[in-house]
Design a protein around this motif. Structure first.
Motif, PDB file in Angstrom:
ATOM      1  N   GLU A  49       0.834  -1.210   0.000  1.00 49.96           N
ATOM      2  CA  GLU A  49       0.000   0.000   0.000  1.00 49.96           C
ATOM      3  C   GLU A  49       0.867   1.258   0.000  1.00 49.96           C
ATOM      4  O   GLU A  49       0.594   2.216  -0.737  1.00 49.96           O
ATOM      5  N   LEU A  50       1.905   1.270   0.823  1.00 43.88           N
ATOM      6  CA  LEU A  50       2.802   2.430   0.851  1.00 43.88           C
ATOM      7  C   LEU A  50       3.634   2.512  -0.430  1.00 43.88           C
ATOM      8  O   LEU A  50       3.959   3.607  -0.906  1.00 43.88           O
ATOM      9  N   GLY A  51       3.972   1.354  -0.989  1.00 42.24           N
ATOM     10  CA  GLY A  51       4.759   1.340  -2.225  1.00 42.24           C
ATOM     11  C   GLY A  51       4.011   1.927  -3.395  1.00 42.24           C
ATOM     12  O   GLY A  51       4.608   2.544  -4.282  1.00 42.24           O
ATOM     13  N   LYS A  52       2.686   1.743  -3.429  1.00 44.15           N
ATOM     14  CA  LYS A  52       1.896   2.345  -4.511  1.00 44.15           C
ATOM     15  C   LYS A  52       2.037   3.861  -4.482  1.00 44.15           C
ATOM     16  O   LYS A  52       2.136   4.500  -5.536  1.00 44.15           O
ATOM     17  N   ALA A  53       2.033   4.426  -3.284  1.00 43.36           N
ATOM     18  CA  ALA A  53       2.211   5.872  -3.175  1.00 43.36           C
ATOM     19  C   ALA A  53       3.654   6.277  -3.468  1.00 43.36           C
ATOM     20  O   ALA A  53       3.917   7.336  -4.038  1.00 43.36           O
ATOM     21  N   GLU A  54       4.577   5.445  -3.094  1.00 42.63           N
ATOM     22  CA  GLU A  54       6.002   5.746  -3.271  1.00 42.63           C
ATOM     23  C   GLU A  54       6.422   5.706  -4.740  1.00 42.63           C
ATOM     24  O   GLU A  54       7.137   6.587  -5.230  1.00 42.63           O
ATOM     25  N   PHE A  55       5.979   4.668  -5.456  1.00 47.12           N
ATOM     26  CA  PHE A  55       6.466   4.457  -6.820  1.00 47.12           C
ATOM     27  C   PHE A  55       5.404   4.695  -7.889  1.00 47.12           C
ATOM     28  O   PHE A  55       5.742   4.911  -9.054  1.00 47.12           O
ATOM     29  N   GLY A  56       4.135   4.555  -7.516  1.00 43.80           N
ATOM     30  CA  GLY A  56       3.066   4.658  -8.492  1.00 43.80           C
ATOM     31  C   GLY A  56       2.512   3.289  -8.851  1.00 43.80           C
ATOM     32  O   GLY A  56       3.212   2.271  -8.774  1.00 43.80           O
ATOM     33  N   GLN A  57       1.254   3.251  -9.267  1.00 40.87           N
ATOM     34  CA  GLN A  57       0.552   2.009  -9.542  1.00 40.87           C
ATOM     35  C   GLN A  57       1.168   1.222 -10.689  1.00 40.87           C
ATOM     36  O   GLN A  57       1.090  -0.002 -10.735  1.00 40.87           O
TER      37      GLN A  57
END
Length: 378
Positions: free
Chosen positions: A65-73
């Protein structure tokens, strides 16, 4: 062998890693990662090291979930995080947690379908990087869509086709995974991939390579099922010999010995089975307070007269396991249904083989009990 890495090191699999893609370079982005994401990923990696299944699932979900915000979907790093999450969801120890009504987890299949779509956009639909996510996706259908056999097969076939340009030993591992994934529903195709893997290992790996011997053990199981006992015997003996030198996982060696016991018993060569009964006995602890498990057993015949009368029965027996794993001194200690059930049960028991009990490094006689139930399907 390395996989596409997720900040900073690893993508987990249920089986051995495939050397299909280069490790992702993290130097530039690791320093810029948000602390919450870095902590979540570190927590996931710690849970992996500690074999903490619940910790893996909760931390993998948070990192995703945090990675989606960090790198993008649409970033491949997020896809890799999704594969970590899918792996954690699939752990048997997490069944109750992922099934809890108050939780709202995605399915493995949903996560892996997303990962495959990102990989297709990042690397192209014909890229070898897709092989591993496709195999993971195919494996997920066993848990999430147990009867969607065609989709499972489709993903495996695509992965195998894309692997054709990979190095031989990597391709062999792809075949092994494909064989395992398809073993329940597509036995002939599973066997073909197992044989192709074995042939590649024989051609490109040394005799003492663990992977080569595991592939041989896998082929021996197919030969056993086909009653090609001569081929199975040769392979199983070689596997035992190699693993005794390599000091590899004793579970494989135990299974190989057990197959040889079954092989010799089915061929009527009972004395040849003794060596392997003794080997198993010397490698496994004797548990006094539980019923011993036979290495080889034959089912008792259901008495014809009782079957015609629609009668069930049971026979409980005590017996001696001698120093070589044979059964002797069978005595009925409880029965229900009549003497016909007793005769049938005793006759079957005399064909069974066990691993003998060992004391101070030597086999000794031991007592055990068993109950055979005769039940008519209604």
């Amino acid at each position: 062998m390395k996989l596409n890495a997720v900040l900073p090191t690893l993508l987990m699999m249920g089986t051995a890693s495939l050397a299909l893609t280069a490790s992702w370079s993290v130097n530039a982005q690791t320093s810029a990662a948000q602390p919450a994401f870095a902590d979540a990923l570190a927590g996931y990696l710690t849970a992996v090291d500690n074999q903490d299944a619940q910790g893996q699932l909760l931390q993998a979900r948070l990192a995703y979930e945090l990675g989606k915000a960090e790198f993008g979907q649409s970033h491949v790093n997020t896809a890799n995080l999704a594969m970590n999450y899918a792996h954690a969801l699939g752990l048997k120890a997490n069944y109750l947690l992922r099934s809890a009504p108050e939780e709202d987890f995605p399915t493995q299949t949903e996560l892996l379908q997303y990962a495959v779509s990102v990989y297709e956009k990042e690397y192209g639909p014909e890229s070898t990087e897709l092989v591993e996510p496709l195999l993971k996706l195919a494996r997920s259908y066993y848990i999430d869509n147990g009867r969607d056999f065609n989709t499972k097969k489709k993903n495996v076939l695509r992965a195998v086709e894309l692997s054709k340009t990979l190095p031989p030993l990597v391709r062999a591992e792809v075949y092994i995974q494909a064989s395992h994934i398809l073993s329940s529903e597509y036995r002939s195709l599973s066997r073909r991939y197992a044989e192709q893997a074995y042939d590649l290992y024989v051609e490109h790996a040394p005799e003492n390579a663990v992977e080569r011997n595991l592939a041989a053990f896998n082929m021996a199981k197919f030969y056993m099922g086909e009653r090609r006992y001569d081929q199975a015997e040769s392979m199983l003996k070689d596997v035992i010999a190699q693993f005794s030198v390599l000091q590899y996982d004793t579970q494989v060696s135990l299974a190989a010995h057990a197959f040889l016991v079954e092989l010799y018993e089915r061929k009527g060569e009972r004395e040849l089975a003794t060596e392997h009964c003794l080997a198993i006995g010397s490698m496994t602890p004797w548990l006094e307070n539980q019923e011993q498990t036979p290495i080889f057993r034959t089912l008792p015949d259901f008495p014809t007269g009782m079957a015609k009368r629609n009668r069930d029965g049971l026979v409980q027996m005590s017996f001696t396991i001698d120093k070589t794993g044979f059964v002797k001194d069978v005595e009925v200690i409880k029965s229900d249904g009549g003497a016909a059930f007793e005769r049938s049960a005793i006759k079957a028991m005399q064909e069974w083989r066990y691993a003998p009990k060992f004391e101070n490094g030597k086999p000794v006689e031991a007592q055990s009990t068993v109950q055979l139930d005769f039940l008519i399907r209604r």
